[in-house]
Structures are given as C-alpha cells and as structure tokens.
Scaffold this motif. Structure first.
Motif, PDB file in Angstrom:
ATOM      1  N   GLY A 184      17.794  27.593  13.778  1.00 31.60           N
ATOM      2  CA  GLY A 184      16.848  28.069  12.755  1.00 31.60           C
ATOM      3  C   GLY A 184      16.986  29.560  12.491  1.00 31.60           C
ATOM      4  N   GLY A 185      18.059  30.159  12.985  1.00 28.99           N
ATOM      5  CA  GLY A 185      18.290  31.559  12.628  1.00 28.99           C
ATOM      6  C   GLY A 185      17.808  32.538  13.676  1.00 28.99           C
ATOM      7  N   ALA A 186      18.018  33.826  13.361  1.00 26.03           N
ATOM      8  CA  ALA A 186      17.841  34.904  14.331  1.00 26.03           C
ATOM      9  C   ALA A 186      16.425  35.014  14.888  1.00 26.03           C
ATOM     10  N   THR A 187      15.421  34.566  14.136  1.00 27.58           N
ATOM     11  CA  THR A 187      14.042  34.715  14.631  1.00 27.58           C
ATOM     12  C   THR A 187      13.567  33.482  15.397  1.00 27.58           C
ATOM     13  N   SER A 188      14.399  32.467  15.487  1.00 23.73           N
ATOM     14  CA  SER A 188      13.946  31.207  16.122  1.00 23.73           C
ATOM     15  C   SER A 188      14.635  30.921  17.442  1.00 23.73           C
ATOM     16  N   GLY A 189      15.038  31.922  18.130  1.00 20.73           N
ATOM     17  CA  GLY A 189      15.599  31.727  19.468  1.00 20.73           C
ATOM     18  C   GLY A 189      17.109  31.676  19.491  1.00 20.73           C
ATOM     19  N   VAL A 190      17.637  31.618  20.716  1.00 17.77           N
ATOM     20  CA  VAL A 190      19.095  31.568  20.922  1.00 17.77           C
ATOM     21  C   VAL A 190      19.476  30.091  21.094  1.00 17.77           C
ATOM     22  N   PRO A 191      20.365  29.581  20.235  1.00 17.84           N
ATOM     23  CA  PRO A 191      20.710  28.153  20.351  1.00 17.84           C
ATOM     24  C   PRO A 191      21.366  27.826  21.696  1.00 17.84           C
ATOM     25  N   ARG A 192      20.921  26.720  22.293  1.00 15.50           N
ATOM     26  CA  ARG A 192      21.549  26.253  23.531  1.00 15.50           C
ATOM     27  C   ARG A 192      21.173  24.800  23.767  1.00 15.50           C
ATOM     28  N   GLU A 193      21.954  24.168  24.642  1.00 16.36           N
ATOM     29  CA  GLU A 193      21.599  22.809  25.037  1.00 16.36           C
ATOM     30  C   GLU A 193      20.440  22.883  26.021  1.00 16.36           C
ATOM     31  N   ASN A 194      19.535  21.907  25.942  1.00 16.38           N
ATOM     32  CA  ASN A 194      18.375  21.878  26.845  1.00 16.38           C
ATOM     33  C   ASN A 194      18.073  20.423  27.180  1.00 16.38           C
ATOM     34  N   SER A 195      17.563  20.177  28.363  1.00  9.94           N
ATOM     35  CA  SER A 195      17.188  18.811  28.741  1.00  9.94           C
ATOM     36  C   SER A 195      15.715  18.759  29.081  1.00  9.94           C
ATOM     37  N   PHE A 196      15.137  17.585  28.909  1.00 11.99           N
ATOM     38  CA  PHE A 196      13.772  17.335  29.371  1.00 11.99           C
ATOM     39  C   PHE A 196      13.829  16.375  30.556  1.00 11.99           C
ATOM     40  N   ASP A 197      13.056  16.651  31.595  1.00 12.71           N
ATOM     41  CA  ASP A 197      12.864  15.714  32.697  1.00 12.71           C
ATOM     42  C   ASP A 197      11.428  15.215  32.635  1.00 12.71           C
ATOM     43  N   ILE A 198      11.151  14.159  33.405  1.00 11.53           N
ATOM     44  CA  ILE A 198       9.747  13.758  33.545  1.00 11.53           C
ATOM     45  C   ILE A 198       9.093  14.745  34.528  1.00 11.53           C
ATOM     46  N   THR A 199       7.842  15.102  34.302  1.00 11.43           N
ATOM     47  CA  THR A 199       7.175  16.153  35.093  1.00 11.43           C
ATOM     48  C   THR A 199       7.333  15.943  36.597  1.00 11.43           C
TER      49      THR A 199
END
Ligand code: ADP
Length: 557
Positions: A184-199
């Motif tokens: 989403g561009g320079a103001t929306s964070g640094v693009p990277r891969e991310n994963s979600f786990d169950i809490t």
C-alpha cells in the motif's frame, strides 16, 4: 441431557458463589478479584503468600493417543477431583483454559463432560476472564511494534525476511497461515511475509504459563527473540525496549482463575497451550497455587502422554520445582479399538480383537510414564457403548502388567463413579520412588531429540531437513543448546505420521525446523506436517450453536 444442559441446570440451582468455594480452601474475599459471582482471580499478594506454603501431593492426569473426539482427560480429572473430595481429601484441580479454535471446530470445550464438568461452562469456554484476549492483544502489539520499527528507519537493522514473531488469533483460520503485509505504499508499512498462529501456540502463552510472578514474566518477555538482523544477530524484545508494555498487557492474565466443579471442588483454570504444537500444560502458577491450597493437586497435560506428559515432566516440573507423586493414564475402550484398527464409525460395536490389538498403545504409554519413577494407574473412562467383556479384558490386560486399572463412570455419575480409583490413588501417593527426568538438558540438541524419539515414541532414527540443520547451527552459535525440547508432533500417533496408530516401532522421524523460544526457554522441534494454525473442519461445531433472545446459549456441546 447434553453437557451444556447439565451445566446450565447446575448453574441455576446448585452453583455456589465463588467466595463460598474459596472459603473451603481457606481463602477470604480479600484474596479474590471477582469477575461476576462465579469466577475470581487470585490477587498478587495472595499468590505471593501461597508460594511460600508447603505443597500438597501432585497428580498428573494424562492419556493414550486420542481419537479425534478426545478421550475425556478433563472429564476424568474433574470427576476424580470430586471423588477425592467425597473421600474428604481436600483436592484442588488445575486445568488449562479452552481455546476458541477447538470450541468452534470439532473437539469441544475444555470443561469436562456429563456430570464431571466445571462451571460456569459457557463463560469458561467463551471469553472467561479475558486472558486469551489479553494474550492475543499482547502478541499482536509486539508484532505492530516490530513493523513500526521497520517503518521508522529500522535502527536495529532487523532483516524483515528473518522476523520470527508471528501474529495470532484464537480461532482456526487457515487462510491466515501465510500472508503478505505492509503493501500500500510508503505510508503503509514495509512489505514482508507474515504468518498467523493460533494464540495458544504462541511463545507468549508459554511465557505466561512458565512465569511464577511478574518479575519472572518480564525477564522471560525481555529474552524473547523476535527475529534476526541482516548480519544474523538475534533481536530481542529488550532490544526493542517494549518489555514493560507487553508485560503490562498481561497484568491480569497472569493471575490464575478460580471456578468450581458441578460438585463444588475448587478448580484453577489458567493458561492453555496446545500439547501438539506447544508445551500443553496449564500455568505453573495455577499448579503451584493448587498445591498450596489442597492436600492433593490434580492437573492434566494435553493430548497423549507422548506429548503433554513428556513436556510436563521435562519442561514444566523443573520450573514448578515439584514432580508428580503419581500419574493417572486415561484410556477408553473406544480409543484403544481405534488404535487397534477399528474404523471411527464402528467404535460403539464390541470388538475384543481390536481392543487387544490397540492395547499396545496403552502399554507403551504405561511404560513411558513408569520410566519417570512414580506410580502409574489407569482410569478407564467408561462410555455407555463399552461392554462388560471389553472392560474386563482391559482391566485384566493392565493387571498382567502389574498396573491397577479402574472402570470409571465420572461422565454418568460424577465423583461417585470414580471412588475405587480415588482410593487406589490415595494409596499410591505414598509409595516410595525417585523421580527421574528423561534426558540431561546439557546434552547436545540432537541427542535430546533422539532420546525422546527412541524412548518415548518408539522410533529408530531422526532425519533433519536443511532448514532444521541451519537452525541447529544458529542454536549452537548463540549457545542455546542447553534448553529442553518441545516437540511439535501429531497427537494421533506415537510417530509423526497421524495414520500410524497402535505402537509403531522402527520409524524415522522427520524434523522440518527447530525454533528457539528464548522467553519460554525451550526449542520447538517441528515434525511431520503439524501446523501452528489449524483449520476448521467441513462441518464446524459453530453450525450447532445459538443464543436465545434472553441470552441463553445452546449447542455449545
Ligand atoms: P480430553 O480432555 O481428553 O480432550 P474431554 O474431557 O474434554 O477430553 O472430553 C471430550 C468430549 O468427550 C466432551 O464433550 C465430553 O463430554 C465427552 N466425553 C468424555 N467422557 C465421556 C464419556 N465417558 N461418555 C460420553 N462422552 C464423554
């Protein structure tokens, strides 16, 4: 009647104010922080005072490899606690908090079943006292702070591709397993891969469960490694300077929750890591408190004894500073028949051959638990479909090994259904015998893994993927080799293949990756295809649930 109908009838007419239950174990209203009438947390000064008290006897309840429906470990733990109290033994129970993943998915809640339940059942299975939400928020706050650090110039030189801190959600949501964020561009964070786990798989859950006070919680949080720099140096929460903020979010979640069984046995429910992908035990603080308040503390470890109990013995007891005085293995006729090759849909049909064939699974778990040096008893959690011939055959097979087994109908009768088991347990608690840990933590990592695979699982060898070999190098370079091992493995088999039922031998385990968890203080060894974010089944339990206009819940098992 369904579990929820039994619980609701009790909640309307018999459930005591939690202050009254607390009174039976010597606690006054000053010791409690009330969450409504039937739930309370124990205050910090109370926990501190109780930590000094001489502990009672400790009983670990574990089980054989389960069918997908669970084998009634919580049900038996609760019923056995009630049985002990019918015998005036002053038993206090410590259990894990349910996760919404299995509640909405398939297995059910974690409040027992039939006439052996903890109440208020709906509250405990849903939002309870907010501990899971606090944990989820704390994990995701840390994730947000990491991503903000990248956005604001990345002074720590964190490599976005080597961030190991995942976001979490306490729901089975397979579509979040692998995501890309920061687009989403320079103001929306640094693009990277991310994963979600169950809490319940998150390291912060383990950190909460292994901390005995706020001081320890902060020390563990500050040690958490969230990823690595471009030059492969570990980055910790302390480096990010946010230990205080994360600990603050857990201020109340750290305090154990007091509730009651249908028969008013005091029960501490606190912390709920899964045993297949995490260490599988309720908090050290809850067990320590149960030991301080009761003559006998009953606690359970998740899934089969190969997972939960092994981790209880080798990860939790060194922190708890107390080892079990006896072990109860829960077995069911139906799960042994399942392990003996009978199809899931036919488990209610008598089949002595399948039972005999599947008994090897129970035998292996008995031998594994006896290895730790304390007495082992078997609780046969009776189902209405069990035949007398099957129960007799199972009791005899255990007796042939010199082990006492008792058919227990706690589901149908509550504590009354487990009196012979309770009496035998009380006698066993005084038997002499030294506790022996499975492995020396100071041994090399591969040796410790091989010991678990050979001695507990019955395997022959271990192979390591390239990623796991690289992780081993990082672990050696950073001097993290001395940590205990937390295996992530399927719960359905002693091996890493969920279809290999019974007691397979001679197999080779496949290690995909090893994740150092420096806050929790263990190394997670990922085997087979076990996932840290489960998915929902084709017909999730959620489809049976409802709430009336008056706010009465139905269909929650
Ligand atoms: P575990 O702790 O092994 O995962 P639980 O005690 O949570 O298992 O029980 C799982 C489910 O099985 C619950 O819905 C419970 O009501 C049901 N259950 C347990 N024991 C019995 C039994 N003896 N007869 C019928 N249903 C049972």
């Amino acid at each position: 009647m369904s579990d929820i109908e039994i619980a609701q009838a009790n909640e309307r007419t018999e459930m005591l104010p939690i202050t009254k239950v607390a009174e039976t174990i010597g606690l006054t209203p000053d010791d409690l922080e009330l969450y409504g009438k039937a739930k309370a947390k124990l205050s910090y000064p109370t926990l501190k005072r109780l930590a000094e008290k001489k502990p009672g006897k400790l009983v670990l309840v574990t089980s054989i490899n389960p069918t997908p429906a669970g084998e009634g470990k919580s049900t038996v733990t609760i019923g056995l606690g009630d049985a002990l109290n019918l015998r005036h033994q002053n038993a206090v129970i410590a259990l894990r908090e349910p996760s919404l993943g299995p509640v909405m998915g398939m297995k059910g809640g974690a409040t027992g079943g039939g006439y052996s339940q903890v109440v208020p059942m709906e509250d405990i299975n849903l939002h309870f006292t907010g501990d899971m939400h606090a944990l989820t928020t704390a994990v995701d706050t840390l994730a947000a702070l990491i991503d903000n650090h990248l956005q604001q110039g990345n002074a720590l030189n964190i490599d976005p591709r080597r961030i190991t801190w995942n976001r979490v959600l306490d729901i089975n949501d397979r579509s979040l397993r692998h995501t890309v964020i920061g687009v989403g561009g320079a103001t929306s964070g640094v693009p990277r891969e991310n994963s979600f786990d169950i809490t319940v798989a998150s390291e912060l859950m383990a950190v909460l469960c292994l901390s005995k006070n706020m001081h320890e919680l902060k020390a563990r949080i500050s040690n958490i490694v969230i990823g690595f720099t471009y030059d492969r140096k570990p980055v910790t929460v302390a480096d990010l300077e946010v230990t205080g903020a994360i600990a603050m979010l857990l201020k109340d979640a750290l305090k154990p929750n007091l509730v009651q069984t249908l028969a008013h046995t005091p029960t501490l429910i606190h912390g709920g890591p899964f045993a297949n992908i995490a260490h599988g035990c309720n908090s050290v603080l809850a067990t320590q408190t149960a030991l301080a308040l009761g003559n006998i503390a009953l606690t359970e470890a998740g899934f089969g004894a190969d997972l939960g109990a092994e981790k209880f013995m080798d990860i939790k007891t060194p922190v708890l500073g107390k080892t079990p005085d006896a072990v109860v293995i829960v077995a069911t006729v139906r799960a042994l028949k399942y392990n003996g090759g009978q199809p899931l849909k036919e488990l209610t049909t008598e089949n002595l051959d399948a039972l005999k064939n599947g008994f090897k699974n129970l035998k292996k778990h008995i031998e594994n638990m006896q290895r730790y040096g304390r007495p082992v008893l078997v609780a046969i959690n009776q189902f209405v479909s069990d035949t007398q011939a099957e129960l007799d055959a199972l009791i005899k097979a255990c007796a042939d090994l010199g082990v006492q087994a008792f058919a227990s109908d706690v589901w149908g009768q509550g504590g009354k259904g487990a009196l012979p088991l309770a009496d035998a347990l009380v006698a066993a608690l005084d038997q002499p015998g030294e506790f022996k840990p499975l492995y020396d933590v100071n041994k090399p990592v591969k040796d410790k893994i091989l010991t678990i695979v050979q001695k507990i699982y019955g395997g022959a060898d271990v192979v390591y993927d390239h990623k796991a070999e690289l992780a081993l190098k990082t672990i050696a370079q950073n001097g993290w080799d001395h940590l205990p091992i937390c295996m992530a493995k399927t719960q359905y088999s002693l091996s890493d293949d969920p279809k290999a039922l019974g007691a397979p031998t001679g197999f080779t385990m496949h290690v995909r990756d090893i994740q150092p968890k420096l806050g929790a203080g263990f190394l997670v060894v990922l085997t087979g295809s076990v996932l840290t974010m489960p998915g929902l089944p084709k017909r999730p339990a959620a489809m049976n649930m409802d709430v009336s206009d008056d706010g009465v819940i139905s269909g929650l098992f």
